[in-house]
Write a protein that holds these residues in place. Structure first.
Motif: not given
Lengths: 251, 623
Positions: A90, A92, A100, A103, B166, B169-171, B173-174, B178, B292
């Motif tokens: 998982r 991104f 990443n 994050m 960011r 965007r992460a949210t 994507m997944d 996130a 996505l």
């Protein structure tokens, strides 16, 4: 045992009307590496999800890093100091490796640029393969590299507890070994680890203690070394053939 | 002489607005995984709230605009909180229909508050323009360009370089990953809806300035074009949305410059259909979007779970249907109805029968086959125009007219279906909506045949061939005719749904990939569903034309499609009894609400919204 990092106490978990865990208790002491083993649909991934607050217990209690996590969102559990390497990596996919990693450090975003650069540098030192992929989109990495990235990302958090869900899934044997070397490296740095794994040999080699789940019940628990060396347990719960094949691989 | 360069500037300006709307769609699609029909309504509100600030509060334009945009942002967030979040875990179609209901509620509330008429929008820069060479550049063009660029650049920087951007965007994507990074996903969702409201509001103000006027239904065309732009760019990509918006703007501007403005909308909607047909992943849709669940999932390239399937606990609500003797008993009662009803209620009964037929038609394709159609009123219109024009031109029995209207309806449905059957999920709604709008603009602009906005008058009363050419002139006669057609349609459709064909439709709806893997020619079966549905809708249109003796394009606009959809959802998708029940209920409700006049559409919207929120499987249960 209030000193434990994780205390899952007599927990029942349901998905709709289907029960996934039955009266499961798992504890992880500080500095310990604990493996939860079992086959498909044994409930091992649910155990990790319970700790991360992704599923809520219908009965029993879950304490993580000294707090009862009932009603906490996953992001709040993460904020307690829990890092996660999810099943299937998982990462991104449309973010670069750098993004990443950032994050992963999302909860440390107020610590200032210098400390985060330092953390990034550390993560790259631990996982040198990522250095040359630094500006590349994560979705374009190979499966093994993505697993490295997921581990580095979780490390960026400097977690007190690291949850790892099936680190070897879908990876070639060569990469599995490197991943387990990396897990051993994190363990040596004093991180408390709760991992879930289907292939028992590697997991038992790195773990201190282990639980074996079967159809949502805990079948066996004990010292990892003892479990690995008990042929009857191996045959009954862990799949003898998988063992022998893996072991011949190692020779 | 049209100057090419002027058209480009003009297209870029309008295209910037499309881009803002498209980004709103893309953000919401990414984070909340839904296509927000209310985006166009937020756009309209931006314009109207600013207009109110200037005209009623006496504010200067700039503060009024800022206030209006701020309020729109808040409304965007509020809609999500109040209406969409509670149904997140419901059936997949629920949030989509909810945004549709919200759009209707907001648009018709705007008509009530600010009147349905076009209003002048203040524009202090109206007279400022320059000529550069042959090109004509106005201050408004430049303002729109500048605002658009500032919004786009700052948004891009925000998403790329800030922690929150960011995380957003992460949210997208997944969300689950996130969350595990510590991202508060619910807050990201709020932020997303706020941003969509903000961009919509800005767009509304800019368009108000551009046209120097605003109107309550302006959200529909601009919302659709914003979506077209997003789709061109690959639905979940921000740079794609921007490029899509600019391209669409330029394309449209050149079309209206060189072909005439009549074609502007038709061309835009046709472009949407073409893109859906040939490149459902968008012009710039990259492979990366797959992760996505982006364009691919949206376009239904990846077979998804059933529209009616719930994400978590499968909803096992009770299904109510009538069949056999009880159904026959109801039919007998319905036949006897004119003996107790007065003329007005006979007329209402006839309308109820006609709309029941239309609802049955929709429930076949939307319920049983799982292809939600939002352009259904256009098929109804095709039937009505066919019967009306044939009826006016030559003396034909109603049976023949019904068959002719049904056939034309079926042909039109297949034409729409050819695009739609390749898609699923949310995008099919857009495809059918675009088909409906194109057909509507054909009714409106093919004046030689349809007589345009004037409509077709003097449609003769139906003569029944089976009764020796007996001409129906009284209300009871119309009622019995419609009832007979409805009963026949219900009987045949019921048989069809229980047959192999019906079972195959439901199999495709539930799991298309599995159905195809089992050897089902899915496309052929779905086209058959469209054809059956189109035939029934066309026949209903014929009855409608001969009942009212006068039809006009307005009868077959989106709102009519929406009403039929409400009937079907209310009754329970795929449930024939439910479709009739929903139709009768809403027609009677219309009559009861008649004294409320303009509040009716708001009431419709509320009924649909509440039904979705509290009984997502309809009053009688989905089948």
């Amino acid at each position: 045992m209030s000193g434990d990092v994780v205390t899952i106490d007599h927990v029942d978990i349901f998905y709709g009307s289907v029960q996934a865990l039955f009266d499961v208790s798992v504890r992880v002491a500080p500095g310990e590496t604990v493996a939860v083993l079992g086959g498909n649909a044994s409930g091992k991934s649910t155990t990790i999800k319970t700790v991360l607050g992704l599923v809520q217990a219908r009965r029993g209690s879950v304490r993580v890093l000294g707090r009862d996590i009932r009603g906490l969102a996953t992001s709040q559990v993460a904020a307690l100091g829990v890092g996660s390497i999810p099943e299937g990596r998982r990462v991104f996919p449309e973010m670069t490796v750098h993004e990443n990693l950032l994050m992963g450090a999302y909860l440390r975003r107020n610590e200032g640029r210098r400390r985060l650069e330092q953390a990034t540098e550390e993560a790259l030192a631990l996982f040198p393969d990522l250095r040359e992929r630094f500006g590349q989109l994560a979705g374009t990495l190979s499966g093994g590299e993505q697993q490295m990235l997921a581990m580095a990302r979780a490390w960026m958090r400097h977690p007190q507890l690291l949850c790892i869900d099936e680190p070897s899934m879908g990876l070639s044997p060569r990469f599995v070994e490197r991943i387990y070397d990396a897990i051993a490296g994190l363990k040596a740095r004093g991180v408390t680890i709760l991992m879930v794994e289907q292939s028992a040999t590697m997991a038992l080699a790195v773990a201190d203690r282990a639980y074996v789940l079967r159809s949502g019940h805990i079948a066996v628990e004990g010292e990892a070394a003892a479990l690995a060396n008990d042929p009857s347990i191996r045959r009954a719960y862990l799949g003898e053939r998988a063992f022998t094949e893996k072991e011949t691989d190692h020779v | 002489m049209v100057d090419f360069f002027s058209q480009i500037i003009n297209g870029l300006a309008i295209g910037n607005v499309y881009a803002l709307l498209a980004i709103g769609f893309a953000l919401v699609f990414g984070v909340a995984n839904l296509i927000n029909f209310a985006q166009g309504s937020l756009f309209m509100l931006g314009g109207y709230l600013t207009f109110t600030g200037v005209s009623y509060l006496g504010l200067p334009l700039l503060p009024a605009a800022l206030l209006g945009i701020l309020l729109t942002t808040g409304i965007g967030v509020a809609l999500d909180w109040a209406c969409l979040r509670p149904i997140q875990r419901g059936p997949r179609i629920a949030p989509l229909l909810a945004t549709l209901a919200l759009a209707v509620i907001i648009d018709s509330t705007a008509e009530l508050v600010w009147s349905p008429n076009t209003q002048g929008f203040p524009n202090p820069m109206a007279d400022q323009a320059w000529t550069v060479g042959n090109a004509f550049i106005s201050a408004v063009d430049l303002l729109i360009l500048a605002t658009g660029i500032v919004c786009i650049v700052s948004l891009t920087l925000f998403l790329k370089y800030t922690w929150t951007g960011r995380a957003l965007r992460a949210t997208a994507m997944d969300p689950e990953a996130a969350q595990q990074m510590g991202v508060n996903v619910a807050a990201m969702r709020t932020l997303t809806f706020g941003l969509a409201g903000l961009l919509g509001g800005i767009g509304g103000v800019l368009i108000g300035l551009y046209y120097q006027s605003i109107w309550p239904t302006m959200g529909i065309p601009f919302g659709l074009k914003g979506f077209t732009a997003a789709l061109l760019g690959g639905i979940s990509s921000i740079p794609g949305a921007i490029a899509g918006g600019l391209l669409l703007g330029i394309f449209e501007s050149l079309t209206s410059g060189y072909l005439g403005s009549l074609y502007r909308n038709m061309v835009a909607y046709s472009l949407l259909l073409l893109v859906l047909f040939f490149r459902p992943q968008g012009l710039f849709g990259a492979r990366g979007l797959d992760a996505l669940g982006g364009a691919q999932a949206a376009a239904g390239m990846v077979p998804s779970t059933s529209l009616m399937a719930s994400a978590f606990s499968p909803v096992t609500s009770r299904i109510y249907t009538l069949a056999g003797w009880p159904a026959l008993a109801v039919l007998v009662l319905a036949v006897l109805y004119p003996f107790v009803a007065d003329r007005t209620w006979e007329h209402i009964g006839t309308l109820a029968a006609i709309f029941s037929l239309l609802a049955v038609s929709l429930t076949v394709v939307a319920g049983s086959a799982g292809q939600i159609s939002v352009g259904h009123a256009a098929l109804f219109g095709v039937g009505a125009y066919t019967a009306a024009l044939l009826g006016v031109a030559c003396d034909l029995p109603i049976e023949l007219l019904l068959v002719a209207a049904g056939t034309m309806g079926a042909i039109a449905a297949i034409a729409c279906g050819v695009v739609a059957v390749r898609l699923s999920g949310h995008v099919i709604v857009m495809a059918t909506l675009a088909s409906g709008l194109i057909l509507h603009s054909v009714f409106l602009s093919w004046i030689d045949v349809t007589r345009g906005p004037m409509g077709v008058r003097g449609i003769p009363p139906p003569s029944v061939g089976l009764l020796g050419g007996f001409s129906i002139t009284d209300n009871a006669g119309h009622y019995w005719l419609s009832l007979a057609v409805l009963a026949l349609a219900l009987f045949l459709t019921g048989r069809l749904l229980q047959s192999n064909v019906g079972r195959t439709w439901r199999a495709i709806r539930e799991d298309r990939l599995a159905a195809v893997a089992a050897g089902v020619p899915a496309v052929r079966y779905l086209l058959m569903a469209f054809a059956v549905s189109g035939f029934l809708a066309g026949a209903a249109g014929a009855l409608y034309a001969h009942l009212l003796a006068f039809i006009a394009p307005g009868d077959f606009f989106i709102l009519a499609s929406f009403i039929v959809l409400t009937m079907v959802v209310l009754g329970g998708l795929g449930n024939l009894t439910g479709a009739v029940f929903g139709a009768v209920l809403l027609i009677v409700l219309t009559e009861v609400l008649r004294e409320f006049g303009e509040f009716r559409m708001v009431a419709y919207g509320l009924v649909l919204l509440l039904a979705i929120m509290f009984r997502p499987n309809g009053l009688l249960g989905s089948k």
